[in-house]
Design a protein around this motif. Structure first.
Motif, short mmCIF file in Angstrom:
data_model
loop_
_atom_site.label_atom_id
_atom_site.label_comp_id
_atom_site.label_asym_id
_atom_site.label_seq_id
_atom_site.Cartn_x
_atom_site.Cartn_y
_atom_site.Cartn_z
N GLY A 29 0.84 -1.18 0.00
CA GLY A 29 0.00 0.00 0.00
C GLY A 29 0.88 1.23 0.00
O GLY A 29 1.98 1.23 -0.49
N ASN A 30 0.41 2.28 0.58
CA ASN A 30 1.17 3.53 0.57
C ASN A 30 1.97 3.74 1.84
O ASN A 30 2.55 4.79 2.05
N GLY A 31 2.02 2.73 2.73
CA GLY A 31 2.76 2.89 3.97
C GLY A 31 2.16 3.97 4.85
O GLY A 31 2.85 4.56 5.67
N ASN A 32 0.86 4.23 4.63
CA ASN A 32 0.18 5.29 5.39
C ASN A 32 0.86 6.63 5.25
O ASN A 32 0.79 7.48 6.14
N GLY A 33 1.54 6.83 4.11
CA GLY A 33 2.19 8.11 3.85
C GLY A 33 3.45 8.34 4.66
O GLY A 33 4.00 9.44 4.67
N LYS A 34 3.91 7.32 5.36
CA LYS A 34 5.09 7.46 6.20
C LYS A 34 6.34 7.70 5.36
O LYS A 34 6.55 7.05 4.35
N THR A 35 7.16 8.60 5.81
CA THR A 35 8.39 8.95 5.10
C THR A 35 9.46 7.89 5.33
O THR A 35 9.65 7.40 6.44
N ILE A 36 10.17 7.52 4.27
CA ILE A 36 11.32 6.62 4.36
C ILE A 36 12.56 7.47 4.58
O ILE A 36 12.84 8.39 3.80
N ILE A 37 13.30 7.18 5.63
CA ILE A 37 14.46 7.99 5.99
C ILE A 37 15.73 7.27 5.55
O ILE A 37 15.98 6.13 5.92
N VAL A 38 16.54 7.95 4.74
CA VAL A 38 17.77 7.38 4.18
C VAL A 38 18.97 8.14 4.73
O VAL A 38 19.04 9.36 4.62
N GLY A 39 19.90 7.41 5.32
CA GLY A 39 21.10 8.04 5.86
C GLY A 39 22.31 7.80 4.96
O GLY A 39 22.47 6.72 4.38
N THR A 40 23.17 8.81 4.86
CA THR A 40 24.37 8.71 4.03
C THR A 40 25.45 9.65 4.56
O THR A 40 25.15 10.62 5.26
N THR A 41 26.70 9.35 4.22
CA THR A 41 27.80 10.26 4.56
C THR A 41 28.18 11.14 3.38
O THR A 41 29.05 12.00 3.50
N ASP A 42 27.55 10.92 2.22
CA ASP A 42 27.81 11.79 1.07
C ASP A 42 27.27 13.19 1.38
O ASP A 42 26.17 13.34 1.91
N ALA A 43 28.05 14.19 1.02
CA ALA A 43 27.64 15.57 1.26
C ALA A 43 27.15 16.21 -0.03
O ALA A 43 27.51 15.77 -1.13
N VAL A 44 26.33 17.24 0.10
CA VAL A 44 25.86 18.03 -1.04
C VAL A 44 26.70 19.30 -1.11
O VAL A 44 26.68 20.11 -0.18
N THR A 45 27.41 19.46 -2.20
CA THR A 45 28.25 20.66 -2.37
C THR A 45 27.40 21.87 -2.69
O THR A 45 27.61 22.96 -2.16
N SER A 46 26.43 21.70 -3.58
CA SER A 46 25.56 22.80 -4.00
C SER A 46 24.24 22.23 -4.48
O SER A 46 24.19 21.12 -5.02
N LEU A 47 23.16 22.98 -4.29
CA LEU A 47 21.86 22.60 -4.85
C LEU A 47 21.73 23.04 -6.30
O LEU A 47 20.76 22.69 -6.97
N ASP A 48 22.69 23.78 -6.79
CA ASP A 48 22.69 24.29 -8.16
C ASP A 48 23.51 23.34 -9.03
O ASP A 48 24.69 23.13 -8.79
N PRO A 49 22.91 22.76 -10.08
CA PRO A 49 23.65 21.82 -10.93
C PRO A 49 24.91 22.39 -11.57
O PRO A 49 25.81 21.63 -11.93
N ALA A 50 24.99 23.71 -11.69
CA ALA A 50 26.19 24.31 -12.28
C ALA A 50 27.34 24.36 -11.28
O ALA A 50 28.48 24.66 -11.67
N GLY A 51 27.07 24.05 -10.01
CA GLY A 51 28.09 24.22 -8.99
C GLY A 51 28.47 22.97 -8.25
O GLY A 51 29.05 23.05 -7.16
N ALA A 52 28.17 21.78 -8.81
CA ALA A 52 28.50 20.55 -8.10
C ALA A 52 28.80 19.42 -9.08
O ALA A 52 28.10 19.25 -10.08
N TYR A 53 29.84 18.68 -8.76
CA TYR A 53 30.25 17.52 -9.56
C TYR A 53 30.74 16.45 -8.58
O TYR A 53 31.90 16.13 -8.53
N ASP A 54 29.81 15.96 -7.76
CA ASP A 54 30.16 14.98 -6.74
C ASP A 54 28.97 14.07 -6.48
O ASP A 54 27.83 14.39 -6.83
N ALA A 55 29.25 12.92 -5.86
CA ALA A 55 28.24 11.88 -5.69
C ALA A 55 27.04 12.34 -4.88
O ALA A 55 25.89 12.04 -5.22
#
Length: 518
Positions: A29-55
């Motif tokens: 079903g829809n899991g009652n709308g519950k959010t799936i939480i994903v943990g990672t050590t990868d960092a986000v350099t930028s939210l702008d695609p022109a300013g990031a080239y990383d995993a």
């Protein structure tokens, strides 16, 4: 920088309990709308695609932006996403044309046109961020737009251009929301991907909700997801053990990965082959202590990959002896052929013959909190200082600072993981060892550059194998980079979450929409 392979990778899904039936792998079903939480050590350099080239950044981009093309799970050929269709015009591989899908809309409700596509590519090249993906578009000369038709004009034949279009560098942004000459700096995202970014706190979390307006290659846009970012592997492990996350990926500590238990009833484990690699990059510029080729060759004689993989990584990675990893067209063992085992005597002979003063002193930099980077640095220092040939100063840097330091040529040596951009050997060529490469070692070889250009002319990519073998032989002789290891892909999830095995399959796409409650 983003794991790749040109074959469909076999994935082992370890079921959480004996007797789990196939029916339990289907959504309940829809899991009652519950959010799936994903943990990672990868960092986000930028939210702008022109300013990031990383995993870490591209993992987010593949969920909140669309590119004209994408990759199906396990696929090796790009398929339409924001585009209705794309193809080279003529047989010279210098003109590439796409027709957009009708009715694609940004969060504002404005409809996407070819002008948005042109704008997105133009600004990546115009901004040319030192940590951005402009180098990936080196063969792109210009872009034309008319209605829903976009035409790319290339400076040389490039059969790999469709692969590049399908990456994070090809993310399409709303041209009314992103500046033409600078990076967007707020926490908003205006794309047309399967998810919308509803909240973002840098280095902490990104909240994603289904984009109900999405039209593209993805059939089911998935469940609500929250990405949580952890400073290091130990923090991620603590969060996983405390069940503060439902899924843990990239990366738990090596000792934890090595002890994953298939019979543990409280988790599911996905383990897959991967072509993610990690290399030691060496600053070859004049004035660098590593400028002289014999110095770099001597370093290659001292690296003990087997010990590194066994002690630091507990056998969760495999020793790598080539630029292109196992499973990718053109893979060789060029470094094993020239430097088959650690030999301090041969290293000393090289340095003595070259008249180099000993010990050679240099600084090794690494990104703080990234996997096992700290113990890896200590082990590499130990190996290189054997017999008093080198004196290594080890320094840790925050991830963004580390990126900028290697991008500006300020580091003597540095280890970086490469999660490749697309399933083709080309992604291990120009970005790593071409002139003006992303890895910015200062290395430039006319022979290597010509081989890379020649390899891009083959529409049948298997025909590029010989060129890449020659590239790897030249690199093993010149040693601007020393391959260290090839990773495996691990995803761990709670027993009530399915789809972890589909998160990352080597095509450069991070499929959060494949996660589901069971």
């Amino acid at each position: 920088m983003r794991s790749v392979r040109t074959r469909i990778l076999a994935t082992l899904l370890v079921l959480a309990a004996v007797g789990v039936g196939a029916w339990q792998l289907l959504p309940s079903g829809n899991g009652n709308g519950k959010t799936i939480i994903v943990g990672t050590t990868d960092a986000v350099t930028s939210l702008d695609p022109a300013g990031a080239y990383d995993a870490g950044s591209w993992a987010l981009f593949s969920n909140v932006f669309q590119s004209l093309l994408t990759f199906e799970p396990g696929g090796v050929t790009p398929v339409p996403d924001a585009a209705e269709r794309c193809a080279f015009a003529g047989g010279d591989l210098e003109t590439y044309r796409c027709e957009l899908r009708k009715g694609l809309t940004f969060p504002s409700g404005r409809e996407m046109t070819a002008e948005d596509v042109k704008y997105s590519f133009d600004r990546v090249k115009e901004i040319n961020s030192e940590v951005g993906p402009a180098s990936l578009l080196a063969t792109l000369r210009s872009v034309d737009a008319s209605g829903l038709t976009v035409t790319f004009h290339l400076s040389s034949p490039d059969a790999t251009f469709p692969f590049k279009v399908a990456t994070g560098a090809g993310s399409i942004v709303d041209r009314t929301k992103y500046p033409a000459n600078g990076l967007r700096t707020d926490t908003g995202v205006d794309g047309t991907g399967p998810y919308e970014l509803t909240a973002y706190t840098k280095d902490k979390k990104a909240s994603l909700a289904r984009n109900t307006r999405y039209k593209g290659a993805v059939d089911d846009t998935g469940r609500p997801v929250e990405l949580r970012y952890y400073a290091d592997a130990k923090q991620l492990d603590s969060a996983w053990k405390a069940r503060r996350v439902d899924v843990a990926t990239r990366q738990l500590p090596p000792e934890v990965l090595a002890q994953l238990n298939a019979s543990d009833p409280n988790q599911r484990v996905s383990e897959a082959d991967s072509s993610e690699t990690r290399n030691l990059y060496l600053n070859t510029r004049a004035g660098s202590p590593l400028h002289d080729t014999p110095v770099r060759q001597a370093m290659a004689w001292l690296i003990d990959r087997d010990r590194l993989a066994a002690t630091v990584y507990d056998g969760t990675v495999d020793p790598l002896y080539s630029l292109i990893p196992t499973g990718i067209t053109g893979h060789t063992t060029s470094f094993f052929d020239l430097y088959p085992k650690p030999d301090p005597k041969k290293a000393r002979e090289l340095l003595t013959k070259a008249g180099v003063s000993l010990p050679v002193r240099f600084t090794y930099g690494y990104a703080e909190g990234r996997g096992a980077a700290a113990p890896e640095a200590a082990e590499l220092k130990r190996q290189l200082e054997v017999d008093g040939l080198f004196k290594v100063t080890v320094k840790a840097y925050e991830w963004t600072d580390f990126q900028k330091r290697w991008a500006s040529g300020k580091l003597d040596a540095y280890a970086v993981g490469w999660v490749a951009d697309y399933p083709d050997p080309d992604t291990f060529g120009a970005p790593l060892v071409g002139t003006d490469s992303t890895m910015n070692t200062g290395y430039s070889s006319k022979t290597v550059d010509q081989l890379i250009r020649t390899s891009q002319q083959y529409a049948d990519r298997s025909e590029a194998a010989d060129d890449f073998r020659e590239v790897q032989q030249a690199v093993a002789v010149d040693v601007p980079v020393i391959p260290l290891w090839q990773a495996k892909e691990y995803v761990v999830s709670s027993e009530d979450v399915g789809g972890g095995q589909y998160l990352s399959d080597g095509t450069g796409v991070f499929r959060l929409w494949r996660l589901t409650w069971i």
